[in-house]
Design a protein around this motif. Sequence first.
Motif, PDB file in Angstrom:
ATOM      1  N   THR A 396       0.818  -1.208   0.000  1.00 53.03           N
ATOM      2  CA  THR A 396       0.000   0.000   0.000  1.00 53.03           C
ATOM      3  C   THR A 396       0.855   1.262   0.000  1.00 53.03           C
ATOM      4  O   THR A 396       2.045   1.220   0.345  1.00 53.03           O
ATOM      5  CB  THR A 396      -0.913   0.030   1.236  1.00 53.03           C
ATOM      6  OG1 THR A 396      -0.098   0.122   2.409  1.00 53.03           O
ATOM      7  CG2 THR A 396      -1.759  -1.245   1.313  1.00 53.03           C
ATOM      8  N   ARG A 397       0.201   2.379  -0.374  1.00 53.41           N
ATOM      9  CA  ARG A 397       0.898   3.665  -0.343  1.00 53.41           C
ATOM     10  C   ARG A 397       1.363   3.984   1.087  1.00 53.41           C
ATOM     11  O   ARG A 397       2.457   4.507   1.295  1.00 53.41           O
ATOM     12  CB  ARG A 397      -0.039   4.784  -0.824  1.00 53.41           C
ATOM     13  CG  ARG A 397      -0.312   4.799  -2.314  1.00 53.41           C
ATOM     14  CD  ARG A 397      -1.492   5.723  -2.633  1.00 53.41           C
ATOM     15  NE  ARG A 397      -1.310   7.031  -2.035  1.00 53.41           N
ATOM     16  CZ  ARG A 397      -0.791   8.093  -2.670  1.00 53.41           C
ATOM     17  NH1 ARG A 397      -0.381   7.962  -3.928  1.00 53.41           N
ATOM     18  NH2 ARG A 397      -0.670   9.248  -2.070  1.00 53.41           N
ATOM     19  N   HIS A 398       0.526   3.666   2.051  1.00 55.15           N
ATOM     20  CA  HIS A 398       0.858   3.953   3.456  1.00 55.15           C
ATOM     21  C   HIS A 398       2.104   3.195   3.889  1.00 55.15           C
ATOM     22  O   HIS A 398       2.999   3.748   4.547  1.00 55.15           O
ATOM     23  CB  HIS A 398      -0.332   3.574   4.341  1.00 55.15           C
ATOM     24  CG  HIS A 398      -0.128   3.923   5.791  1.00 55.15           C
ATOM     25  ND1 HIS A 398       0.488   3.071   6.678  1.00 55.15           N
ATOM     26  CD2 HIS A 398      -0.437   5.054   6.492  1.00 55.15           C
ATOM     27  CE1 HIS A 398       0.558   3.645   7.862  1.00 55.15           C
ATOM     28  NE2 HIS A 398      -0.017   4.848   7.785  1.00 55.15           N
ATOM     29  N   ASN A 399       2.175   1.914   3.522  1.00 47.62           N
ATOM     30  CA  ASN A 399       3.342   1.113   3.887  1.00 47.62           C
ATOM     31  C   ASN A 399       4.606   1.625   3.215  1.00 47.62           C
ATOM     32  O   ASN A 399       5.681   1.687   3.822  1.00 47.62           O
ATOM     33  CB  ASN A 399       3.117  -0.353   3.527  1.00 47.62           C
ATOM     34  CG  ASN A 399       2.173  -1.050   4.493  1.00 47.62           C
ATOM     35  OD1 ASN A 399       1.833  -0.503   5.534  1.00 47.62           O
ATOM     36  ND2 ASN A 399       1.745  -2.253   4.131  1.00 47.62           N
ATOM     37  N   THR A 400       4.489   1.994   1.946  1.00 45.27           N
ATOM     38  CA  THR A 400       5.645   2.512   1.209  1.00 45.27           C
ATOM     39  C   THR A 400       6.150   3.805   1.835  1.00 45.27           C
ATOM     40  O   THR A 400       7.359   3.992   2.031  1.00 45.27           O
ATOM     41  CB  THR A 400       5.282   2.759  -0.259  1.00 45.27           C
ATOM     42  OG1 THR A 400       4.810   1.558  -0.845  1.00 45.27           O
ATOM     43  CG2 THR A 400       6.483   3.264  -1.034  1.00 45.27           C
ATOM     44  N   SER A 401       5.217   4.693   2.144  1.00 47.14           N
ATOM     45  CA  SER A 401       5.592   5.965   2.763  1.00 47.14           C
ATOM     46  C   SER A 401       6.257   5.734   4.119  1.00 47.14           C
ATOM     47  O   SER A 401       7.248   6.390   4.458  1.00 47.14           O
ATOM     48  CB  SER A 401       4.351   6.838   2.933  1.00 47.14           C
ATOM     49  OG  SER A 401       4.671   8.057   3.576  1.00 47.14           O
ATOM     50  N   GLN A 402       5.728   4.779   4.905  1.00 45.76           N
ATOM     51  CA  GLN A 402       6.299   4.481   6.224  1.00 45.76           C
ATOM     52  C   GLN A 402       7.708   3.923   6.104  1.00 45.76           C
ATOM     53  O   GLN A 402       8.611   4.313   6.856  1.00 45.76           O
ATOM     54  CB  GLN A 402       5.406   3.488   6.972  1.00 45.76           C
ATOM     55  CG  GLN A 402       5.918   3.137   8.362  1.00 45.76           C
ATOM     56  CD  GLN A 402       4.984   2.210   9.119  1.00 45.76           C
ATOM     57  OE1 GLN A 402       3.831   2.055   8.729  1.00 45.76           O
ATOM     58  NE2 GLN A 402       5.492   1.612  10.179  1.00 45.76           N
ATOM     59  N   VAL A 403       7.928   3.023   5.166  1.00 44.49           N
ATOM     60  CA  VAL A 403       9.259   2.434   4.966  1.00 44.49           C
ATOM     61  C   VAL A 403      10.271   3.509   4.579  1.00 44.49           C
ATOM     62  O   VAL A 403      11.394   3.550   5.100  1.00 44.49           O
ATOM     63  CB  VAL A 403       9.203   1.318   3.907  1.00 44.49           C
ATOM     64  CG1 VAL A 403      10.610   0.883   3.504  1.00 44.49           C
ATOM     65  CG2 VAL A 403       8.422   0.126   4.425  1.00 44.49           C
ATOM     66  N   ILE A 404       9.875   4.394   3.671  1.00 44.95           N
ATOM     67  CA  ILE A 404      10.781   5.464   3.227  1.00 44.95           C
ATOM     68  C   ILE A 404      11.110   6.397   4.391  1.00 44.95           C
ATOM     69  O   ILE A 404      12.267   6.785   4.596  1.00 44.95           O
ATOM     70  CB  ILE A 404      10.159   6.253   2.057  1.00 44.95           C
ATOM     71  CG1 ILE A 404      10.039   5.361   0.819  1.00 44.95           C
ATOM     72  CG2 ILE A 404      10.993   7.491   1.743  1.00 44.95           C
ATOM     73  CD1 ILE A 404       9.301   6.013  -0.330  1.00 44.95           C
ATOM     74  N   ASN A 405      10.100   6.743   5.158  1.00 41.63           N
ATOM     75  CA  ASN A 405      10.296   7.679   6.267  1.00 41.63           C
ATOM     76  C   ASN A 405      11.145   7.091   7.372  1.00 41.63           C
ATOM     77  O   ASN A 405      12.066   7.739   7.895  1.00 41.63           O
ATOM     78  CB  ASN A 405       8.936   8.105   6.820  1.00 41.63           C
ATOM     79  CG  ASN A 405       9.074   9.091   7.966  1.00 41.63           C
ATOM     80  OD1 ASN A 405       8.994   8.716   9.128  1.00 41.63           O
ATOM     81  ND2 ASN A 405       9.276  10.350   7.639  1.00 41.63           N
ATOM     82  N   GLU A 406      10.880   5.852   7.733  1.00 42.07           N
ATOM     83  CA  GLU A 406      11.574   5.252   8.873  1.00 42.07           C
ATOM     84  C   GLU A 406      12.979   4.776   8.540  1.00 42.07           C
ATOM     85  O   GLU A 406      13.895   4.910   9.344  1.00 42.07           O
ATOM     86  CB  GLU A 406      10.753   4.091   9.434  1.00 42.07           C
ATOM     87  CG  GLU A 406       9.451   4.549  10.093  1.00 42.07           C
ATOM     88  CD  GLU A 406       8.672   3.388  10.695  1.00 42.07           C
ATOM     89  OE1 GLU A 406       8.943   2.224  10.319  1.00 42.07           O
ATOM     90  OE2 GLU A 406       7.793   3.635  11.529  1.00 42.07           O
ATOM     91  N   HIS A 407      13.166   4.215   7.349  1.00 41.48           N
ATOM     92  CA  HIS A 407      14.470   3.656   6.996  1.00 41.48           C
ATOM     93  C   HIS A 407      15.420   4.685   6.388  1.00 41.48           C
ATOM     94  O   HIS A 407      16.632   4.527   6.476  1.00 41.48           O
ATOM     95  CB  HIS A 407      14.302   2.489   6.026  1.00 41.48           C
ATOM     96  CG  HIS A 407      13.733   1.257   6.668  1.00 41.48           C
ATOM     97  ND1 HIS A 407      14.473   0.435   7.464  1.00 41.48           N
ATOM     98  CD2 HIS A 407      12.485   0.727   6.629  1.00 41.48           C
ATOM     99  CE1 HIS A 407      13.714  -0.565   7.895  1.00 41.48           C
ATOM    100  NE2 HIS A 407      12.502  -0.403   7.407  1.00 41.48           N
ATOM    101  N   PHE A 408      14.860   5.727   5.765  1.00 43.53           N
ATOM    102  CA  PHE A 408      15.716   6.703   5.084  1.00 43.53           C
ATOM    103  C   PHE A 408      15.594   8.103   5.659  1.00 43.53           C
ATOM    104  O   PHE A 408      16.395   8.975   5.340  1.00 43.53           O
ATOM    105  CB  PHE A 408      15.387   6.742   3.588  1.00 43.53           C
ATOM    106  CG  PHE A 408      15.594   5.424   2.887  1.00 43.53           C
ATOM    107  CD1 PHE A 408      16.837   5.062   2.406  1.00 43.53           C
ATOM    108  CD2 PHE A 408      14.530   4.531   2.735  1.00 43.53           C
ATOM    109  CE1 PHE A 408      17.030   3.848   1.775  1.00 43.53           C
ATOM    110  CE2 PHE A 408      14.712   3.315   2.099  1.00 43.53           C
ATOM    111  CZ  PHE A 408      15.962   2.959   1.626  1.00 43.53           C
ATOM    112  N   GLY A 409      14.583   8.335   6.512  1.00 44.81           N
ATOM    113  CA  GLY A 409      14.396   9.654   7.101  1.00 44.81           C
ATOM    114  C   GLY A 409      13.976  10.700   6.092  1.00 44.81           C
ATOM    115  O   GLY A 409      14.221  11.894   6.294  1.00 44.81           O
TER     116      GLY A 409
END
Length: 474
Positions: A396-409
């Motif tokens: 999902t878009r939500h999961n993708t956004s969360q992964v980008i935010n948490e792993h890459f800041g």
Amino acid sequence: MDARNDDLEMYVLLFPPENSFQEREIESKNQSTSIISNQKDADSADTFSELAFFYAKRGEPELACMYIEKYIGSSMDVTFVNHSSFDQIRDSETHQLLVDKYLKKFGWWAIFCFYVAFVGYFLSVVLNFRRGSDKTSNFLMSAFVFLHSCFMLHMGLYFMNYQYYLPHTLYLFTTFSFLYGPLIFFYFRRVTESYRFRSMDLLHLLPTFFLIILLLPIYLLSAEEKLRMIINYERPYLILISVSKLVSLSIYGGLVIQMYFKSIKKNMYLSKVIYRWQRNVVIFCSVYILSYAIYAALNILHIGSGYLFNVQVASLATMVLYVSYTAFVQPSLFGKLKVFVNNELKNDGNKYEKSGLTPSLSLELKIQLLYLLNEEKIYKQNDITLQKLSHLLDTTRHNTSQVINEHFGLNFFELINKHRIEEAKELLRGEKYKNFNIIDVAYEVGFNNKVTFNKSFKKYNQITPSEYLKLFTS
């Protein structure tokens, strides 16, 4: 007084000059015992002082110093070593050893210990006032440094012989003995697992609680009684406390090492800075445990100086200075908590706390995303969107956004543009695109127009693409 003079005259008869030193020493010990037991009206301290003066006057420093020590043990007056009656033996090695043992002094080891203690105290305060930091992990590390600084202060006083002048320092910091292990253990657990404390964790304080109860009668003793214990090297429960502390340090040290390797194994993308910091702390703690084992053995054997004794002090001081140095050179290590939890990089208290994204799926999506960025170079697609990227990741878009935010800041657009700019810099430096226009490079890396490319390039590099190109063509 006449009785004591008679006894001293009897000493002269018992120890004629032609006797060997060994014979005189043996006879002197036997005769001194007789004098003390038979002389009911004379105080033993007075007897020891007169015998010390007597042998000092005869120029026999070994026997004089033997009775100086006996006098100190009886009277608790360590300054007796410096009595003017001992001027005749003051240059002897035996007397110099007593002076070095009992009188106040100031040396490089003491200065070093006080310096380390000051640095540690300063750091322990500063860490708790950092803005935007994880208060829990910083408090644990500051407490760890603070306790070691207390030990360094105690050692500074010890090297100056101030334990004889400040007898209440006896066992003063011993109550901290079982706190070193839990503090570093929970610090590591906090920064590697974002661990949150529970009421059950208070059980780790039980050894400290029992130790306080054990030592409370000693703390309540008078200064005179403590001084007597110090001079006679009476250390109640010394073996029990030393062995127990070593066991505690070994157990918690083993847990920290296990946690460290577990973290390294799971966190494939742990930054080099964090990796070096955690590795070095583990190394310092391991060295400290080994040096403490030596230190405890020397204490039990009543050996309070020498190279091996100072190894413990040096290893502990090095650890305090290293933590202090790192706190100022790499302040990000003590900033906002970013840790891996079961392979998931997580900001403490972040907005995804209630997300349904599992740690294992988070890492899997991150690995897939890195493949798409580094191998497939999806950022070159000028029509790439969060929705399309989510489709490629099959999430999902939500999961993708969360992964980008948490792993890459970063957010989606920052991540894409960052990779585009890095690619553009390589192209501008390369021979293959030497004759290309800047707009051609912009299109090649995925930008739709030159204006957006120029703004993004300057944002990340503080110079325009044209200025950057001149650096390699001039």
